[in-house]
Design a protein around this motif. Structure first.
Motif: not given
Lengths: 274, 371
Positions: A155-161, A183-185, A189-193, A214-218
């Motif tokens: 509950a104490a984590l940020s959205g990305g975490e 999963p990357t939403a 940048l680093r964690h998307q990769e 959503h990211d066509l580059g990825l």
């Protein structure tokens, strides 16, 4: 005693051969709340590859993923997972074969991060694979880079975490079919990769990975195959180099785009025409 | 008593950052903590039960209580005088045992309910299930039903409780989720409706029955007898025995309905089973003691703060904690205003309601509002 009994009754999965069909949709048609969300969808997911589902909002990506997970009943056509109709699997046996990362990670009670990741091992309780629980949890937390806050409350984590913890839980499940919904939403940048590298590793290890992006580059950089969804149908499907056609993408997204090759790697880059 | 524990989340032991063996020390630490807490709860429960057996209008020293126990078990000891023996075995002990059963049932039902609804505010009393069970019990009394003898009231309470659970469940869910507001509002509506039915029962009943019914509305263990203990024992024991089997699945349910299914939980079956168990436990408690609220809310919450939200400990732990709280509360109810006796339900509501305010505010803050 009870768990022993249950383990014997369950059919355990065998490791799929590379290139074997992990899941498939045949002439799939799905209606949700009176609206046809998917129609005439044919898609094969094979072991050892990363398949990206892309398309504009509302094109049916998440619905297709949910159908491949066995969450939805088809109006017509069918979904098979590991050779069997999705609806024919008991929940406990299906959980040994496919893992699903939902779009948003929620938790009703403040469990610690490690406990959440360990929930991914629940399907294996009472089987021989349960001995690998600690190792699977540790590896999954390392892969998603959440080991640093293993003891903290979810509950104490940020959205990305939170998103990474949810991913770690899915990885800990060690199913041969991985279905990941955006999963990357929420990730930087680093964690998307990182996430897509993990997907590639799992594919290299013989798993089938389906990922909504959503990211066509990825998608262009990491997917073996891309399926472009448009208004509930598959508009194009194949390797990114072939599918990323400026005309097709411009039409599907209602937004003019250019596709250029990366000067160094040669990967297709999709750029909106501005 | 466990209520006095300082509020606030228990500090979770931090795992070594990025260390090779993940966070298993955290898990081990938590395991030790739950073992310790279980031992403490059992010790406190035994002590409270003995104290409650000996203390009251007719005091029996602790040593004599133990002596009488040993004597009945044929292990030496000595009997008390005739009055003492009768007070202990015919008045106090059935009451203590009943408090144990009712408290354990309520605590356990609260923990299950919160797990099933994925909501820390769910409790049989708050969302109207206790009152629904009371309707069954009151109907049985007011209409003079006796088709199952001693068990008539229990069975009627169970049937009415079950109908209420299903109704609340159906009315407060939408899209696979239970929103706090919907749940609480459904509870208000349910309590109002059930309250009206109980009122109707009072209207129909004759004066002797009215006295009996009033006892339900206040909640009390004053009329405890061994036959009453026997009447609830099967329900309570069955519920308490089945509930801990679902600890792990309830943990998974905290992830949400779909993710739980993805991890192999047959969610619908789990829900239906547990709703049945909750109805069973609530009915057992209500049939003999009337409506006692907030035990099922307070106990799981305090335990969650002390030992984390894992249901494998929380469900049996809440049964222990509920038993402890009710034995202690009943002791207080019969001794603080001697020679008069406070109704137990009034006492638990007095202590529990302020706690509910705190919980409401905290939940609201966490969600950032109700809308």
């Amino acid at each position: 005693m009870r768990s022993l009994f249950r383990a014997r009754a369950r059919r355990l999965p065998t490791a799929p051969a590379l290139g074997a069909v992990a899941a498939e949709a045949r002439a799939l048609r799905v209606r949700l709340a009176g609206r046809t969300v998917l129609s005439e969808v044919d898609l094969t997911v094979t072991a050892g590859e990363v398949l990206a589902l892309v398309g504009p909002n509302g094109a049916g990506k998440s619905t297709l993923l949910a159908a491949l997970a066995g969450d939805l009943t088809a109006e017509s056509g069918e979904v098979r997972i590991d050779g069997r109709p999705a609806g024919a699997w008991p929940a406990a046996e299906l959980a040994l074969r496919r893992a699903v990362l939902p779009q948003s990670a929620e938790l009703s009670f403040p469990f610690a991060v490690e406990e959440v990741v360990r929930m991914g091992r629940a399907p294996w309780a009472g089987t021989a694979a349960a001995e690998a629980d600690d190792e699977a949890v540790r590896a999954a937390m390392a892969a998603a880079e959440v080991a640093g806050f293993a003891g903290r409350s979810f509950a104490a984590l940020s959205g990305g975490e939170r998103a990474r913890v949810a991913l770690a839980r899915v990885l800990a499940q060690r199913a041969a079919l991985l279905l990941l919904d955006e999963p990357t939403a929420a990730l930087d940048l680093r964690h998307q990769e990182l996430v897509l590298r993990v997907c590639r590793e799992r594919a290299a290890a013989g798993d089938a990975v389906v990922i909504v992006l959503h990211d066509l580059g990825l998608a262009g950089a990491y997917a073996d195959r891309v399926a472009v969804l448009h208004e509930g149908r598959i508009a194009a499907e194949g390797p990114p180099g072939r599918v990323f056609d400026p005309e097709l993408l411009s039409r599907v997204y209602s937004q003019p785009v250019e596709v250029i090759d990366h000067p160094r790697t040669g990967e297709p880059l999709v750029i909106p025409r501005r | 008593m466990s209520l006095l524990k300082s509020p606030g989340r228990a500090p979770v032991p931090g795992a070594p950052a990025g260390s090779a063996d993940g966070a298993s020390p955290a898990a081990r630490h938590r395991g030790r903590r739950t073992a310790l807490l279980t031992a403490a709860l059992i010790a406190a429960l035994l002590f409270a039960a003995l104290l409650s057996a000996g203390y009251g209008a007719y005091d029996i020293p602790l040593g004599d209580v133990l002596g009488s126990f040993l004597h009945r078990l044929g292990l030496g000891g000595a009997t008390l005088d005739r009055v003492g023996e009768s007070v202990l075995w015919d008045v106090r002990l059935p009451r203590v045992v009943l408090a144990l059963l009712v408290g354990a049932s309520l605590g356990c039902a609260g923990a299950l309910m919160q797990g099933v609804f994925g909501n820390p505010l769910a409790e049989p009393g708050v969302i109207g299930i206790s009152m629904g069970s009371a309707v069954g019990a009151v109907a049985a009394i007011a209409l003079g039903m006796n088709f199952l003898g001693n068990w008539t009231v229990t069975v009627c309470a169970f049937a009415a409780g079950l109908v209420t659970v299903l109704l609340v469940y159906a009315l407060s869910r939408s899209g696979g989720r239970t929103e706090v507001v919907t749940l609480i509002l459904t509870g208000i509506a349910m309590n109002a409706f059930a309250g009206a039915l109980v009122g109707l029962g009072v209207f129909v009943a004759d004066s002797a029955q009215v006295t009996q019914i009033t006892f339900w509305q206040l909640g009390s263990l004053a009329q405890a007898t061994w036959p009453k203990v026997l009447a609830v024992l099967p329900c309570a024991l069955l519920g308490l025995a089945v509930a801990p089997l679902y600890g792990r699945k309830l943990d998974l349910l905290a992830l949400g309905e779909r993710p739980a299914r993805h991890l192999g939980v047959d969610v619908e079956r789990l829900r239906m089973t547990l709703v049945l168990v909750v109805a069973l436990l609530t009915a057992a408690a209500v049939a003999v003691s009337g409506v006692i609220t907030f035990v099922g809310l307070l106990v799981p919450h305090v335990l969650r703060m002390a030992a984390g939200p894992g249901h494998r400990f929380l469900v049996p732990g809440s049964a222990l904690g509920g038993a402890l709280v009710l034995v202690a509360a009943d002791l207080a109810a019969r001794t603080v205003a001697q020679p008069a006796e406070l109704p137990l339900g009034v006492l638990t509501a007095l202590v529990g309601s302020p706690f509910f305010f705190v919980l409401l505010r905290r939940t609201r803050r966490k969600q950032g509002g109700w809308a």
